[in-house]
Design a protein around this motif. Structure first.
Motif, PDB file in Angstrom:
ATOM      1  N   THR A 180       0.839  -1.200   0.000  1.00 17.30           N
ATOM      2  CA  THR A 180       0.000   0.000   0.000  1.00 17.30           C
ATOM      3  C   THR A 180       0.871   1.247   0.000  1.00 17.30           C
ATOM      4  O   THR A 180       0.581   2.225  -0.696  1.00 17.30           O
ATOM      5  CB  THR A 180      -0.933   0.003   1.232  1.00 17.30           C
ATOM      6  OG1 THR A 180      -1.747  -1.168   1.195  1.00 17.30           O
ATOM      7  CG2 THR A 180      -1.842   1.221   1.219  1.00 17.30           C
TER       8      THR A 180
ATOM      9  N   PHE B  50      -5.693  11.704  -3.119  1.00 12.79           N
ATOM     10  CA  PHE B  50      -6.919  11.842  -2.332  1.00 12.79           C
ATOM     11  C   PHE B  50      -8.148  11.957  -3.237  1.00 12.79           C
ATOM     12  O   PHE B  50      -9.202  11.387  -2.946  1.00 12.79           O
ATOM     13  CB  PHE B  50      -6.825  13.040  -1.403  1.00 12.79           C
ATOM     14  CG  PHE B  50      -5.979  12.794  -0.184  1.00 12.79           C
ATOM     15  CD1 PHE B  50      -6.372  11.862   0.760  1.00 12.79           C
ATOM     16  CD2 PHE B  50      -4.784  13.466   0.001  1.00 12.79           C
ATOM     17  CE1 PHE B  50      -5.589  11.605   1.883  1.00 12.79           C
ATOM     18  CE2 PHE B  50      -4.000  13.225   1.117  1.00 12.79           C
ATOM     19  CZ  PHE B  50      -4.394  12.295   2.063  1.00 12.79           C
TER      20      PHE B  50
ATOM     21  N   ALA C 151      -9.195   8.608  -4.575  1.00 12.52           N
ATOM     22  CA  ALA C 151      -9.876   7.760  -3.591  1.00 12.52           C
ATOM     23  C   ALA C 151     -11.393   7.885  -3.671  1.00 12.52           C
ATOM     24  O   ALA C 151     -12.116   7.062  -3.105  1.00 12.52           O
ATOM     25  CB  ALA C 151      -9.397   8.098  -2.180  1.00 12.52           C
TER      26      ALA C 151
ATOM     27  N   ALA D  71      -7.091   1.591   2.879  1.00 13.98           N
ATOM     28  CA  ALA D  71      -7.565   2.967   3.000  1.00 13.98           C
ATOM     29  C   ALA D  71      -6.408   3.936   3.241  1.00 13.98           C
ATOM     30  O   ALA D  71      -6.550   5.140   3.070  1.00 13.98           O
ATOM     31  CB  ALA D  71      -8.588   3.083   4.127  1.00 13.98           C
ATOM     32  N   GLY D  72      -5.260   3.387   3.634  1.00 16.05           N
ATOM     33  CA  GLY D  72      -4.094   4.236   3.858  1.00 16.05           C
ATOM     34  C   GLY D  72      -3.339   4.609   2.601  1.00 16.05           C
ATOM     35  O   GLY D  72      -2.362   5.361   2.662  1.00 16.05           O
ATOM     36  N   GLU D  73      -3.780   4.115   1.440  1.00 15.97           N
ATOM     37  CA  GLU D  73      -3.057   4.395   0.192  1.00 15.97           C
ATOM     38  C   GLU D  73      -2.860   5.886  -0.055  1.00 15.97           C
ATOM     39  O   GLU D  73      -1.723   6.343  -0.257  1.00 15.97           O
ATOM     40  CB  GLU D  73      -3.784   3.752  -0.982  1.00 15.97           C
ATOM     41  CG  GLU D  73      -3.112   4.014  -2.326  1.00 15.97           C
ATOM     42  CD  GLU D  73      -3.959   3.507  -3.487  1.00 15.97           C
ATOM     43  OE1 GLU D  73      -3.620   3.814  -4.633  1.00 15.97           O
ATOM     44  OE2 GLU D  73      -4.967   2.822  -3.225  1.00 15.97           O
ATOM     45  N   PRO D  74      -3.926   6.720  -0.061  1.00 17.84           N
ATOM     46  CA  PRO D  74      -3.693   8.154  -0.275  1.00 17.84           C
ATOM     47  C   PRO D  74      -2.939   8.815   0.870  1.00 17.84           C
ATOM     48  O   PRO D  74      -2.259   9.826   0.661  1.00 17.84           O
ATOM     49  CB  PRO D  74      -5.119   8.724  -0.400  1.00 17.84           C
ATOM     50  CG  PRO D  74      -5.994   7.746   0.296  1.00 17.84           C
ATOM     51  CD  PRO D  74      -5.367   6.407   0.062  1.00 17.84           C
ATOM     52  N   VAL D  75      -3.038   8.250   2.075  1.00 17.58           N
ATOM     53  CA  VAL D  75      -2.288   8.798   3.201  1.00 17.58           C
ATOM     54  C   VAL D  75      -0.792   8.613   2.972  1.00 17.58           C
ATOM     55  O   VAL D  75       0.015   9.526   3.193  1.00 17.58           O
ATOM     56  CB  VAL D  75      -2.724   8.133   4.522  1.00 17.58           C
ATOM     57  CG1 VAL D  75      -1.898   8.667   5.696  1.00 17.58           C
ATOM     58  CG2 VAL D  75      -4.217   8.359   4.767  1.00 17.58           C
TER      59      VAL D  75
ATOM     60  N   ALA E 250      -8.959  16.065   2.788  1.00 16.14           N
ATOM     61  CA  ALA E 250      -8.369  14.748   2.551  1.00 16.14           C
ATOM     62  C   ALA E 250      -8.869  13.734   3.581  1.00 16.14           C
ATOM     63  O   ALA E 250      -9.165  12.587   3.252  1.00 16.14           O
ATOM     64  CB  ALA E 250      -6.843  14.851   2.606  1.00 16.14           C
TER      65      ALA E 250
ATOM     66  N   VAL F 222     -10.931  10.149   2.869  1.00 17.18           N
ATOM     67  CA  VAL F 222     -10.491   8.847   3.362  1.00 17.18           C
ATOM     68  C   VAL F 222     -11.565   8.214   4.240  1.00 17.18           C
ATOM     69  O   VAL F 222     -11.879   7.022   4.112  1.00 17.18           O
ATOM     70  CB  VAL F 222      -9.161   8.976   4.143  1.00 17.18           C
ATOM     71  CG1 VAL F 222      -8.823   7.663   4.835  1.00 17.18           C
ATOM     72  CG2 VAL F 222      -8.030   9.372   3.210  1.00 17.18           C
TER      73      VAL F 222
ATOM     74  N   LEU G 167     -13.624   4.813   3.485  1.00 17.87           N
ATOM     75  CA  LEU G 167     -13.580   3.718   4.447  1.00 17.87           C
ATOM     76  C   LEU G 167     -14.980   3.308   4.898  1.00 17.87           C
ATOM     77  O   LEU G 167     -15.308   2.120   4.959  1.00 17.87           O
ATOM     78  CB  LEU G 167     -12.738   4.133   5.654  1.00 17.87           C
ATOM     79  CG  LEU G 167     -12.339   3.044   6.654  1.00 17.87           C
ATOM     80  CD1 LEU G 167     -11.598   1.921   5.944  1.00 17.87           C
ATOM     81  CD2 LEU G 167     -11.508   3.629   7.770  1.00 17.87           C
TER      82      LEU G 167
ATOM     83  N   ALA H  93      -6.608  -0.146  -3.138  1.00 14.68           N
ATOM     84  CA  ALA H  93      -7.811   0.184  -2.383  1.00 14.68           C
ATOM     85  C   ALA H  93      -9.001  -0.631  -2.858  1.00 14.68           C
ATOM     86  O   ALA H  93      -9.243  -0.786  -4.035  1.00 14.68           O
ATOM     87  CB  ALA H  93      -8.121   1.669  -2.534  1.00 14.68           C
TER      88      ALA H  93
END
Length: 318
Positions: free
Chosen positions: A21, A102, A105, A249-253, A274, A278, A282, A308
């Motif tokens: 991820t 973001f 997502a 869900a942490g991909e864009p983070v 952002a 997320v 989620l 994701a």
């Protein structure tokens, strides 16, 4: 008095999913840099043709049994990959990698909405909540200065890319169980890459001067696509869909963290946006994965996009 042993926070499989991820989050920055040296559609062609050729080697033993239905399925999905990641790459010419990640997502909460429009399958309450949160986040992220509806051309292209990316997921789900996923994966990647090259003269894009930047980026992304798919196949045989979704869900983070290290700076209001996106992704994704009776339905693979919302079983030796 009985004591139960606490569960380890992360198994080897979960750590592998966290790693891929993070790697996929880094691809937004890689593409952002690469399109400074290459036109977006040429780069899309290089990226997915490379991934397709690597996949063809992996699935070489089963390709001889390909059917017309699998070619049609792979072609349909490949068109969506071409449009989705092509528009995303166009956007990355003018917006930073964090913003792109973001906005991208948004495709997660869009999936149940598109299913409703196409298959008349109404989304649940949580899906609508996810869409609402994601929309608020988009407004804040795209125009933090005035909190309005003024979007740049790069942001518009990226928002538009989420529709074919969501359609790609729906198509894969539609064909899952009806075709050999390995053969379809090869077809969809080759189709997406070929269409990228076809688009170059159609949009008036010039061929780029040779640069190891775009060559290395295309080869790296093509390799990442295959490694990520195989790692997910191995890890998700023991990781629950819900837990995998939380990790993905942490991909864009991750993209934002890597982008910040590279110099991206999101204003506080954009950071809030952002977070909304997320959380919206989620909320809609977790609920989508669970049926009324608590059973978890089988998940389709995402052939070329980020991890994701992907939970699947794929054996290259089948």
């Amino acid at each position: 008095m009985l004591h139960t042993a606490p569960r380890n926070q992360f198994s080897r499989q979960e750590l592998a999913l966290v790693l891929i991820t993070a790697v996929w989050g880094a691809t937004f920055l890689i593409v952002h840099v690469a399109v400074q040296y290459s036109g977006p559609w040429f780069f899309v062609g290089m990226r997915f043709l490379t991934a397709g050729l690597i996949s063809a080697v992996i699935f070489a033993r089963v390709l001889c049994g390909i059917t017309l239905k699998e070619i049609a399925a792979g072609s349909a999905i490949g068109v969506m990959i071409f449009l989705g990641y092509g528009l995303q790459t166009v956007g990355l010419q003018t917006i930073d990698s964090s913003t792109s990640a973001f906005i991208t997502a948004l495709y997660v909460p869009l999936v149940p909405v598109l299913q409703w429009m196409v298959f008349r399958k109404p989304p649940g309450l949580s899906a609508w909540i996810g869409v609402g949160l994601a929309f608020v986040g988009l407004v804040l992220l795209a125009d933090p200065a005035s909190v309005g509806f003024t979007f740049s051309s790069g942001e518009i292209a990226t928002v538009a890319s989420t529709l074919p990316i969501a359609a790609e997921i729906i198509l894969i789900g539609w064909f899952a169980g009806k075709v050999h996923l390995g053969r379809v994966t090869v077809v969809q990647l080759l189709v997406a890459g070929s269409l990228g090259f076809v688009a170059v003269p159609m949009v008036g894009e010039e061929l780029p001067a040779f640069s190891w930047v775009w060559v290395g980026a295309a080869v790296a992304l093509g390799t990442f696509s295959c490694v990520i798919q195989l790692t997910m196949n191995w890890a998700q045989r023991s990781v629950s869909p819900t837990r995998a979704t939380i990790i993905y869900a942490g991909e864009p983070v991750w993209a934002a963290i890597i982008g910040r290290i590279a110099g991206d700076r999101l204003p506080p209001v954009a950071v809030a946006g952002a977070i909304f996106i997320v959380v919206g992704a989620l909320v809609s994704e977790l609920k989508l994965r669970t049926g009324k009776d608590g059973a978890v339905p089988p998940e389709p693979p995402l052939g070329a996009g980020g991890p994701a919302s992907v939970v699947h079983q794929l054996d290259p030796t089948d």
